[in-house]
Motif scaffolding. Structure first.
Motif, PDB file in Angstrom:
ATOM      1  N   CYS A 142      49.891  40.578  27.530  1.00 33.88           N
ATOM      2  CA  CYS A 142      49.137  41.563  26.747  1.00 33.88           C
ATOM      3  C   CYS A 142      47.893  42.019  27.501  1.00 33.88           C
ATOM      4  CB  CYS A 142      48.756  40.985  25.379  1.00 33.88           C
ATOM      5  SG  CYS A 142      50.148  40.764  24.259  1.00 33.88           S
ATOM      6  N   LEU A 143      47.234  41.076  28.169  1.00 34.60           N
ATOM      7  CA  LEU A 143      46.037  41.425  28.945  1.00 34.60           C
ATOM      8  C   LEU A 143      46.401  42.347  30.100  1.00 34.60           C
ATOM      9  CD1 LEU A 143      43.026  41.098  29.523  1.00 34.60           C
ATOM     10  CD2 LEU A 143      43.583  39.003  30.810  1.00 34.60           C
ATOM     11  N   GLU A 144      47.497  42.042  30.803  1.00 30.98           N
ATOM     12  CA  GLU A 144      47.921  42.891  31.910  1.00 30.98           C
ATOM     13  C   GLU A 144      48.235  44.302  31.420  1.00 30.98           C
ATOM     14  OE1 GLU A 144      47.914  42.474  35.070  1.00 30.98           O
ATOM     15  OE2 GLU A 144      47.297  40.369  35.057  1.00 30.98           O
ATOM     16  N   MET A 168      34.678  40.091  23.235  1.00 37.28           N
ATOM     17  CA  MET A 168      33.842  40.280  22.051  1.00 37.28           C
ATOM     18  C   MET A 168      34.485  39.541  20.883  1.00 37.28           C
ATOM     19  SD  MET A 168      33.181  44.363  22.459  1.00 37.28           S
ATOM     20  CE  MET A 168      32.551  45.046  24.008  1.00 37.28           C
ATOM     21  N   TRP A 169      33.639  38.827  20.121  1.00 40.42           N
ATOM     22  CA  TRP A 169      34.107  38.080  18.960  1.00 40.42           C
ATOM     23  C   TRP A 169      33.664  38.783  17.683  1.00 40.42           C
ATOM     24  CZ3 TRP A 169      37.167  33.778  18.664  1.00 40.42           C
ATOM     25  CH2 TRP A 169      37.393  33.057  19.847  1.00 40.42           C
ATOM     26  N   GLY A 170      34.560  38.803  16.734  1.00 40.12           N
ATOM     27  CA  GLY A 170      34.223  39.188  15.369  1.00 40.12           C
ATOM     28  C   GLY A 170      34.866  38.175  14.455  1.00 40.12           C
ATOM     29  N   VAL A 173      38.353  42.894  25.772  1.00 37.96           N
ATOM     30  CA  VAL A 173      39.160  42.058  24.882  1.00 37.96           C
ATOM     31  C   VAL A 173      38.328  41.778  23.633  1.00 37.96           C
ATOM     32  CG1 VAL A 173      40.355  39.864  24.555  1.00 37.96           C
ATOM     33  CG2 VAL A 173      40.382  40.971  26.796  1.00 37.96           C
ATOM     34  N   ILE A 174      38.896  42.039  22.469  1.00 35.00           N
ATOM     35  CA  ILE A 174      38.235  41.776  21.189  1.00 35.00           C
ATOM     36  C   ILE A 174      39.051  40.733  20.448  1.00 35.00           C
ATOM     37  CG2 ILE A 174      37.629  42.737  18.932  1.00 35.00           C
ATOM     38  CD1 ILE A 174      37.199  45.424  20.296  1.00 35.00           C
ATOM     39  N   ALA A 205      39.935  36.241  30.993  1.00 33.32           N
ATOM     40  CA  ALA A 205      39.569  37.651  31.115  1.00 33.32           C
ATOM     41  C   ALA A 205      38.212  37.777  31.792  1.00 33.32           C
ATOM     42  CB  ALA A 205      39.549  38.311  29.740  1.00 33.32           C
ATOM     43  N   GLY A 206      37.278  36.911  31.401  1.00 28.26           N
ATOM     44  CA  GLY A 206      35.944  36.940  32.007  1.00 28.26           C
ATOM     45  C   GLY A 206      35.991  36.684  33.497  1.00 28.26           C
ATOM     46  N   ALA A 207      36.881  35.801  33.915  1.00 21.81           N
ATOM     47  CA  ALA A 207      37.019  35.522  35.343  1.00 21.81           C
ATOM     48  C   ALA A 207      37.487  36.745  36.116  1.00 21.81           C
ATOM     49  CB  ALA A 207      37.995  34.363  35.542  1.00 21.81           C
TER      50      ALA A 207
END
Length: 966
Positions: free
Chosen positions: A18-20, A59-61, A146-147, A51-53
């Motif tokens: 999904c990230l890719e 982002m968090w909600g 990314v959320i 993802a951060g790497a």
């Protein structure tokens, strides 16, 4: 303390995919669900770390586990994170969405008053939702993002609807949204269903860890030496749930460190597992944790300190003990802490006795009031939640007041479902302690909230009860408010209720209440119109328009104009509708109201289409679209798209018409309004009249592949019955169509509504001829003949365009044997469509004229018929109009049976050159003739073919080429 993530290789690969995709510009939304403690949050943390790497911010909600959280709380956290990444206020200002975002997240826009008025509509909320999408797109244009929306099972419904809007809006953005929720908790099933329909959505179900993963997870807690038998026992007891596995690991670790043998490893009951940890803590720490659990997963220290009656400094010791025990952790905000897992807070709070829970809620409410005196608005929802529970001890009036304030605040934030929940809660909490006026006020608020939440039945019930209380109070103004909450719509029950309320309010309102009377009268007229009481609607609107203009209230005037336009929707009052459009545009310009400006231009669209001026309709649509973009709500967007679809259909841009009709239905779908699918079906069926009916339409009425039985067509009035019959005829189901047609009875008894009058007569002619009801054709021809010069269009909002009236008069006259009349009308129809650009009906009118000429068969008629039908076939084929192409081809075949036309070889050569557009001089040069001889040949050709001019010769030649190609 974060344990090592083990046993989630498959799940991580799904997240990586999904990230890719998101990094490649293909947005993804992943629904991740499982039982409490299964590791949803931990998996999301690992995703954000990976993802951060790669330089992708996360982002968090997190949805709050307390009813005291403000509406849209998860999205407010996401927006706050966006603000740390970009200059969010500057982006919002540049994209002109600051006001909409300020309502949703006021803390991010402190200089903007997002609560200036208490309005609210479906349009307002759509615009607010779209503002989030606008800034989100601006952010992901700069950074892939990314959320994570965590604990979505606790999210308020408005937050979930906003998520649904985002899922519908993103496609090519570099965005991944992960939504975590417990499968054991109640989450909105309709929202999940809708999310799963979106092409961006994927789903991931988390199960317990495998036995070998349980052993590795235990080792990450207690160290490398884990007995295989112990690991197997833990797996059997916990089902591989990582939370319970970790609890077992802590017990094993404590047993080792104490040198003893631990007791039962773990319970799969959450309360027992957490309770075992609490029993090992000092009583002061336990008291602190219990108070904190009432506040929520996240809490500020000063509130909890006030609840336990201790100074903040005295609470630092219990706080540190809870942190060391792994129950609490600090957040990034000074003075704020949270429970390490939502399960921990749940278990502690659930373990409280009822009396203790009530006492702590009161203490929390009093602490918030004392600490935040003078700035309580941000804490209204907390206060409503705490006082709602504390009210069982008494003080219901105080509790009701706070809950009502929170409900009004939710409405100002366009969180209509939360508003409805809070108004209901206030009514329940207040119960018998509320006086009649307070109860009436709450019911009106509830009715408004339910109406805006698309709960029509609930809104009307609340309004009925409010009106009854207002009646007893002698407050006609409140009865009027109840009458104005809901709008008349297709189910007659709602219009009946609104009509009664309006009549009661008008009877009670004195003449001094000019503006309220005007608004109520306008609503009454709309209700009467929907109920078919056109005489009453006409009378009311005629009486209200003057006072509405004189009262100086633009809202009342615009309401009166809308009601008058609705009752003036018949073709006899086309001039009046054009005048009403001018008046609405004038007051809309004075008040700078973009929504009403769009409406004024849409009224002009209806009028110009009915006059057959497609070019003027296109100009008015452009103006309506300009103003409509400023409101950008689902209802306004639907109105624009359906009008654009009608124009595209009229101009034979059939692919555009289908696309726009589909977009119109999708735009209205979030409101749940029942009219959307009905209009969509009408628009797609009208396109199918020319192109053939496609699988989408057949499936919608139960005639697709694999569907059994008859069609599931909309319940008929006259126009709907005739539309259904025509549709079935075009599918070859003549018997079904005849049954529907005959159910209407004699034409003289038809109760055709004014806005659909032209369609009723035109469709009636087509169906009556096809099903053998020939006696009905003459009266239908007479009824329709009064509207020569009109085009067949609805007068109350675009649905479809069905050509000039003369086309169907010509068809009827030809059937009746009045061939001279038929030819005159059909010639007018051909010319009208050629001039206005109605290309599909131009071809159809050419075919009908050719058929009439062939039947009349005067000298020159057959040749002209052959020329016309060849041109019609050529045009229809080019436009993809299979039904017309087939009819025209059959007629060409019939006309071929006649003797060949007596053109000489030289005349045929000259005719070919005429078709190329050559002049007499150019023809003479090409064939080495004198110009006079060429002129003579041209004249002989015109005489032999019975044609009037050179251009008709060109059409004849084209037709001959088409015939030979066939």
């Amino acid at each position: 303390m974060r344990t090592e993530l083990v046993g989630r290789e498959r799940e991580l690969s799904v997240l990586e995919e999904c990230l890719e995709a998101a990094l490649d510009g293909r947005a993804r939304l992943l629904l991740c669900h499982g039982e409490p403690g299964i590791g949803k949050t931990r998996l999301a943390e690992e995703l954000l770390a990976r993802a951060g790497a790669r330089g992708v911010p996360g982002m968090w909600g997190v949805a709050a586990d307390s009813a005291g959280a403000p509406p849209y709380w998860p999205w407010r956290q996401v927006l706050r994170s966006m603000g740390e990444l970009v200059d969010l206020p500057a982006i919002a200002e540049a994209r002109r969405v600051t006001g909409d975002l300020a309502r949703l997240a006021p803390d991010l826009f402190p200089s903007h008053d997002g609560t200036a008025d208490g309005g609210g509509s479906a349009e307002d909320r759509f615009r607010q939702f779209d503002a989030v999408v606008v800034v989100l797109r601006e952010v992901v244009r700069r950074h892939a993002v990314v959320i994570v929306l965590d604990d979505a099972h606790w999210a308020d419904r408005p937050s979930l609807l906003l998520l649904q809007h985002v899922a519908r809006s993103v496609r090519d953005e570099r965005l991944l949204v992960v939504v975590n929720y417990r499968e054991t908790e109640q989450i909105e099933p309709d929202v999940v269903t809708e999310l799963l329909r979106e092409p961006v959505t994927r789903q991931l179900h988390l199960h317990g860890l495998a036995p070998e993963a349980v052993a590795r997870h235990l080792a990450s807690v207690v160290g490398p030496h884990v007995d295989e038998a112990q690991a197997a026992r833990v797996h059997a007891l916990t089902g591989g749930n990582p939370f319970f596995v970790a609890e077992a690991g802590r017990m094993l670790a404590e047993g080792r460190s104490g040198g003893g043998t631990p007791g039962p490893l773990v319970s799969t009951n959450v309360r027992d597992a957490v309770g075992a940890r609490l029993r090992r803590l000092p009583s002061g720490c336990v008291q602190f944790l219990r108070a904190a659990s009432i506040v929520g997963r996240q809490f500020v220290l000063d509130v909890v300190a006030a609840m336990v009656g201790q100074p903040v400094l005295a609470c630092l010791g219990p706080l540190d003990e809870a942190v060391r025990a792994g129950l609490l952790e600090a957040t990034s905000i000074p003075g704020e802490h949270r429970f390490t897992h939502a399960i921990v807070r749940d278990a502690i709070e659930a373990g409280l006795e009822t009396a203790e829970r009530v006492r702590l809620h009161r203490l929390a409410a009093e602490a918030i009031e004392a600490i935040h005196t003078g700035r309580l608005e941000p804490h209204l929802f907390d206060l409503a939640n705490h006082w709602a529970v504390a009210a069982v001890e008494g003080d219901r009036g105080r509790a009701t007041g706070w809950i009502e304030r929170a409900g009004e605040e939710a409405m100002r934030r366009y969180a209509y479902e939360e508003g409805a929940r809070l108004f209901r809660l206030a009514l329940d909490v207040g119960a018998g302690d509320l006086d009649r006026l307070a109860r009436c006020r709450l019911l009106l608020g509830l009715g408004r909230a339910l109406h805006l939440s698309s709960d029509v039945g609930g809104a009307l019930e609340a309004c009925r009860e409010a009106a009854e209380l207002a009646r007893g109070l002698g407050r006609p103004d409140l009865v009027a408010q109840a009458a104005l909450v809901a709008e008349p719509t297709l189910p007659p029950e709602s219009s009946v209720t609104i009509k009664r309320l309006c009549e009661e309010a008008l009877a009670a309102l004195g003449p001094e209440h000019v503006a309220p009377r005007a608004r109520v009268a306008a609503r009454l007229a709309e209700a009467c119109h929907y109920l078919g009481d056109l005489e009453a609607a006409e009378s009311v609107t005629a009486a209200v328009l003057g006072p509405a203009e004189q009262c100086g209230d633009p809202v009342a005037l615009m309401a009166a104009l809308h009601a008058r336009q609705l009752v003036s929707s018949g073709p006899d009052r086309l001039d009046e509708r054009e005048s009403l459009a001018e008046r609405l545009l004038a007051v809309a310009h004075q008040t700078a109201n973009p929504g009403e400006l769009a409406w004024g231009h849409l009224w002009r669209v209806d009028a110009t289409l009915q006059r057959g001026d497609l070019a003027a309709a296109a100009r008015e649509l452009e103006a309506a679209d300009r103003h409509g973009r400023e409101i950008a709500g689902p209802l306004g967007r639907w109105q624009l798209l359906r009008a654009q679809a009608t124009l595209a259909q009229a101009q034979a841009r059939f692919a555009d018409a289908r696309r726009l009709a589909d977009a119109a239905r999708a735009a209205l779908a979030p409101t749940g309004h029942p009219i959307g699918p009905l209009i969509w079906l009408g628009q797609r069926q009208t396109v199918g009249h020319h192109t053939g009916h496609d699988p989408d339409v057949l499936a919608a009425v139960g005639l697709g592949d694999g569907d059994a039985g008859g069609p599931d067509l909309p319940s008929p009035g006259v126009i709907q019955a005739l539309a259904n019959a025509l549709f079935l005829l075009e599918l070859g189901r003549v018997g079904d169509a005849a049954g529907i047609y005959r159910s209407l009875g004699p034409v003289s008894t038809w109760d055709a509504k004014p806005h659909a009058l032209l369609f009723s007569y035109a469709y009636g002619i087509c169906v009556a001829i096809a099903v053998g009801a020939g006696d009905d054709v003459a009266p239908l021809h007479e009824l329709l003949s009064r509207y020569r010069g009109h085009h067949v269009v609805s007068g109350a909002g675009c649905v479809a365009y069905f050509g000039p009236v003369e086309l169907w008069l010509g068809v009827a006259a030809a059937h009746l044997g009045l061939l001279d009349d038929a030819v005159v009308d059909l010639e007018h129809a051909v010319k009208s469509c050629a001039v206005n650009g109605a290309a599909g009906f131009h071809a159809e009118a050419q075919y009908e004229l050719a058929a009439a000429l062939a039947r009349r068969s005067r000298p020159g008629d057959t040749a002209r018929a052959r020329s016309l039908v060849a041109d019609a076939a050529s045009r229809a084929m080019a436009l993809g109009m299979a039904p017309v192409t087939a009819k025209a081809t059959r007629l060409l075949d019939e006309l071929h049976a006649e003797p060949p036309l007596p053109l000489t070889r030289r005349e045929r050569e000259v005719a070919e050159l005429l078709a190329e557009g050559l002049t007499n001089r150019e023809i003479a040069a090409r064939l080495h003739l004198s110009e006079r001889t060429a002129q003579n040949h041209v004249q002989h050709i015109l005489t032999k073919l019975g044609l009037a001019n050179r251009s008709q010769v060109a059409v004849w030649v084209t037709g001959r080429r088409f015939e030979h190609a066939e």
